[in-house]
Design a protein around this motif. Structure first.
Motif, PDB file in Angstrom:
ATOM      1  N   MET A  43     148.756  80.673  20.585  1.00  0.00           N
ATOM      2  CA  MET A  43     149.551  81.710  20.101  1.00  0.00           C
ATOM      3  C   MET A  43     150.448  81.055  18.850  1.00  0.00           C
ATOM      4  SD  MET A  43     152.571  84.144  21.299  1.00  0.00           S
ATOM      5  CE  MET A  43     152.086  84.007  23.103  1.00  0.00           C
ATOM      6  N   GLU A  44     150.569  81.672  17.804  1.00  0.00           N
ATOM      7  CA  GLU A  44     151.262  81.086  16.745  1.00  0.00           C
ATOM      8  C   GLU A  44     152.546  81.570  16.726  1.00  0.00           C
ATOM      9  OE1 GLU A  44     151.076  81.821  11.800  1.00  0.00           O
ATOM     10  OE2 GLU A  44     149.246  81.693  12.883  1.00  0.00           O
ATOM     11  N   LEU A  45     153.594  80.646  16.609  1.00  0.00           N
ATOM     12  CA  LEU A  45     155.039  81.072  16.433  1.00  0.00           C
ATOM     13  C   LEU A  45     155.317  80.871  15.045  1.00  0.00           C
ATOM     14  CD1 LEU A  45     156.445  79.050  19.515  1.00  0.00           C
ATOM     15  CD2 LEU A  45     155.889  81.694  19.266  1.00  0.00           C
ATOM     16  N   ASN A  46     155.931  82.244  14.526  1.00  0.00           N
ATOM     17  CA  ASN A  46     156.463  82.105  13.069  1.00  0.00           C
ATOM     18  C   ASN A  46     157.784  82.420  13.262  1.00  0.00           C
ATOM     19  OD1 ASN A  46     156.457  85.107  13.613  1.00  0.00           O
ATOM     20  ND2 ASN A  46     154.646  85.255  12.502  1.00  0.00           N
ATOM     21  N   LYS A  47     158.277  82.564  12.098  1.00  0.00           N
ATOM     22  CA  LYS A  47     159.674  82.711  11.891  1.00  0.00           C
ATOM     23  C   LYS A  47     160.373  83.974  12.653  1.00  0.00           C
ATOM     24  CE  LYS A  47     163.685  82.814   8.515  1.00  0.00           C
ATOM     25  NZ  LYS A  47     164.550  82.681   9.609  1.00  0.00           N
ATOM     26  N   GLN A  83     159.857  76.150  26.530  1.00  0.00           N
ATOM     27  CA  GLN A  83     158.999  76.551  28.035  1.00  0.00           C
ATOM     28  C   GLN A  83     157.630  76.863  27.277  1.00  0.00           C
ATOM     29  OE1 GLN A  83     162.649  78.513  29.770  1.00  0.00           O
ATOM     30  NE2 GLN A  83     160.715  78.448  31.032  1.00  0.00           N
ATOM     31  N   PRO A  84     156.464  76.597  28.055  1.00  0.00           N
ATOM     32  CA  PRO A  84     155.245  77.155  27.628  1.00  0.00           C
ATOM     33  C   PRO A  84     155.078  78.701  27.939  1.00  0.00           C
ATOM     34  CG  PRO A  84     155.078  75.533  29.586  1.00  0.00           C
ATOM     35  CD  PRO A  84     156.559  75.348  29.013  1.00  0.00           C
ATOM     36  N   ASP A  85     155.749  79.091  28.955  1.00  0.00           N
ATOM     37  CA  ASP A  85     155.692  80.615  29.152  1.00  0.00           C
ATOM     38  C   ASP A  85     157.088  81.282  28.734  1.00  0.00           C
ATOM     39  OD1 ASP A  85     157.412  79.325  31.179  1.00  0.00           O
ATOM     40  OD2 ASP A  85     156.687  80.670  32.806  1.00  0.00           O
ATOM     41  N   ALA A  86     157.716  80.717  27.777  1.00  0.00           N
ATOM     42  CA  ALA A  86     158.957  81.455  27.214  1.00  0.00           C
ATOM     43  C   ALA A  86     158.736  82.745  27.010  1.00  0.00           C
ATOM     44  CB  ALA A  86     159.571  80.519  26.204  1.00  0.00           C
ATOM     45  N   ILE A  87     157.820  83.386  26.247  1.00  0.00           N
ATOM     46  CA  ILE A  87     157.637  84.531  25.717  1.00  0.00           C
ATOM     47  C   ILE A  87     157.299  85.499  27.120  1.00  0.00           C
ATOM     48  CG2 ILE A  87     156.181  86.419  24.582  1.00  0.00           C
ATOM     49  CD1 ILE A  87     155.710  84.011  22.597  1.00  0.00           C
ATOM     50  N   ASP A 139     152.087  89.196  19.458  1.00  0.00           N
ATOM     51  CA  ASP A 139     150.499  89.697  19.833  1.00  0.00           C
ATOM     52  C   ASP A 139     150.302  89.275  21.522  1.00  0.00           C
ATOM     53  OD1 ASP A 139     148.066  90.822  19.644  1.00  0.00           O
ATOM     54  OD2 ASP A 139     147.231  89.098  18.602  1.00  0.00           O
ATOM     55  N   TYR A 140     151.382  89.521  22.289  1.00  0.00           N
ATOM     56  CA  TYR A 140     151.163  89.207  23.617  1.00  0.00           C
ATOM     57  C   TYR A 140     150.219  89.730  24.267  1.00  0.00           C
ATOM     58  CZ  TYR A 140     152.780  88.394  28.266  1.00  0.00           C
ATOM     59  OH  TYR A 140     152.717  88.017  29.578  1.00  0.00           O
ATOM     60  N   GLN A 141     149.581  90.996  24.009  1.00  0.00           N
ATOM     61  CA  GLN A 141     148.719  91.710  24.684  1.00  0.00           C
ATOM     62  C   GLN A 141     147.352  91.155  24.511  1.00  0.00           C
ATOM     63  OE1 GLN A 141     150.815  93.485  22.753  1.00  0.00           O
ATOM     64  NE2 GLN A 141     151.952  94.719  24.291  1.00  0.00           N
ATOM     65  N   ALA A 142     147.114  90.664  23.378  1.00  0.00           N
ATOM     66  CA  ALA A 142     145.887  89.898  23.240  1.00  0.00           C
ATOM     67  C   ALA A 142     145.671  88.567  23.894  1.00  0.00           C
ATOM     68  CB  ALA A 142     145.517  89.695  21.772  1.00  0.00           C
ATOM     69  N   ALA A 143     146.873  87.747  23.862  1.00  0.00           N
ATOM     70  CA  ALA A 143     146.936  86.463  24.440  1.00  0.00           C
ATOM     71  C   ALA A 143     146.762  86.475  26.045  1.00  0.00           C
ATOM     72  CB  ALA A 143     148.354  85.859  24.172  1.00  0.00           C
ATOM     73  N   SER A 144     147.486  87.529  26.631  1.00  0.00           N
ATOM     74  CA  SER A 144     147.277  87.896  28.034  1.00  0.00           C
ATOM     75  C   SER A 144     145.909  88.251  28.420  1.00  0.00           C
ATOM     76  CB  SER A 144     148.345  88.916  28.503  1.00  0.00           C
ATOM     77  OG  SER A 144     148.171  90.292  27.885  1.00  0.00           O
ATOM     78  N   LYS A 145     145.382  88.751  27.712  1.00  0.00           N
ATOM     79  CA  LYS A 145     143.963  89.228  27.852  1.00  0.00           C
ATOM     80  C   LYS A 145     143.058  88.071  28.184  1.00  0.00           C
ATOM     81  CE  LYS A 145     144.003  94.000  26.376  1.00  0.00           C
ATOM     82  NZ  LYS A 145     143.734  95.035  25.273  1.00  0.00           N
ATOM     83  N   GLN A 146     143.220  87.356  27.035  1.00  0.00           N
ATOM     84  CA  GLN A 146     142.540  86.005  26.965  1.00  0.00           C
ATOM     85  C   GLN A 146     142.946  84.922  28.343  1.00  0.00           C
ATOM     86  OE1 GLN A 146     143.118  84.024  23.309  1.00  0.00           O
ATOM     87  NE2 GLN A 146     141.949  85.400  22.245  1.00  0.00           N
ATOM     88  N   ALA A 147     144.338  85.286  28.602  1.00  0.00           N
ATOM     89  CA  ALA A 147     144.831  84.268  29.688  1.00  0.00           C
ATOM     90  C   ALA A 147     143.819  84.951  31.076  1.00  0.00           C
ATOM     91  CB  ALA A 147     146.179  84.354  29.715  1.00  0.00           C
ATOM     92  N   ASN A 148     143.930  85.983  31.182  1.00  0.00           N
ATOM     93  CA  ASN A 148     143.308  86.792  32.377  1.00  0.00           C
ATOM     94  C   ASN A 148     141.917  86.630  32.750  1.00  0.00           C
ATOM     95  OD1 ASN A 148     145.876  87.215  33.232  1.00  0.00           O
ATOM     96  ND2 ASN A 148     145.958  89.356  32.087  1.00  0.00           N
ATOM     97  N   ALA A 149     141.219  85.873  31.718  1.00  0.00           N
ATOM     98  CA  ALA A 149     139.975  85.837  31.879  1.00  0.00           C
ATOM     99  C   ALA A 149     139.459  85.014  33.047  1.00  0.00           C
ATOM    100  CB  ALA A 149     139.181  84.801  30.488  1.00  0.00           C
ATOM    101  N   ARG A 150     138.596  85.479  33.951  1.00  0.00           N
ATOM    102  CA  ARG A 150     138.374  84.923  35.193  1.00  0.00           C
ATOM    103  C   ARG A 150     137.555  83.426  34.954  1.00  0.00           C
ATOM    104  NH1 ARG A 150     134.880  88.579  38.744  1.00  0.00           N
ATOM    105  NH2 ARG A 150     135.600  87.054  40.031  1.00  0.00           N
TER     106      ARG A 150
END
Length: 110
Positions: A1-5, A30-34, A61-72
């Motif tokens: 995920m990209e962190l911008n200003k 923290q890696p899970d700060a968001i 864009d947390y929803q898209a990142a969480s969907k990718q993280a939830n890949a089995r």
């Protein structure tokens, strides 16, 4: 995920609010700060804090990142998408009337 200003500014505001309101000490490195901030915002009694959490989820864009993280995953390898996500055509063996099962990575014909 990209962190911008915009994301970092929103995280700073939320971090201060959560620290004052709920005594949550979330560090931006923290890696899970968001994710931690969003969970804390859901538990917050303040409507403005919850609104900031929704805004953070949108701009990061947390929803898209969480969907990718939830890949089995199975032993470090991504598995195929669940059956409910995409309908699959019946296999060649199933069309012939054979029942196919997987056992320890091997096909078992019934």
């Amino acid at each position: 995920m990209e962190l911008n200003k915009a994301v970092i500014d929103c995280m700073r505001v939320l971090r201060r609010r959560l620290r004052d309101e709920m005594s949550e000490d979330i560090h931006l490195n923290q890696p899970d700060a968001i994710e931690a901030m969003l969970h804390a915002c859901q538990r917050s009694a303040d409507a403005e804090t919850r609104a900031l959490g929704v805004h953070l989820a949108e701009i990061s864009d947390y929803q898209a990142a969480s969907k990718q993280a939830n890949a089995r995953q199975y032993r470090g390898h991504e598995t195929a998408a669940p059956a409910s996500a995409a309908p699959q055509a019946p296999s060649e063996d199933a069309q012939r009337g054979h029942s196919v099962r997987m056992y320890r990575g091997q096909r078992v014909y019934n």
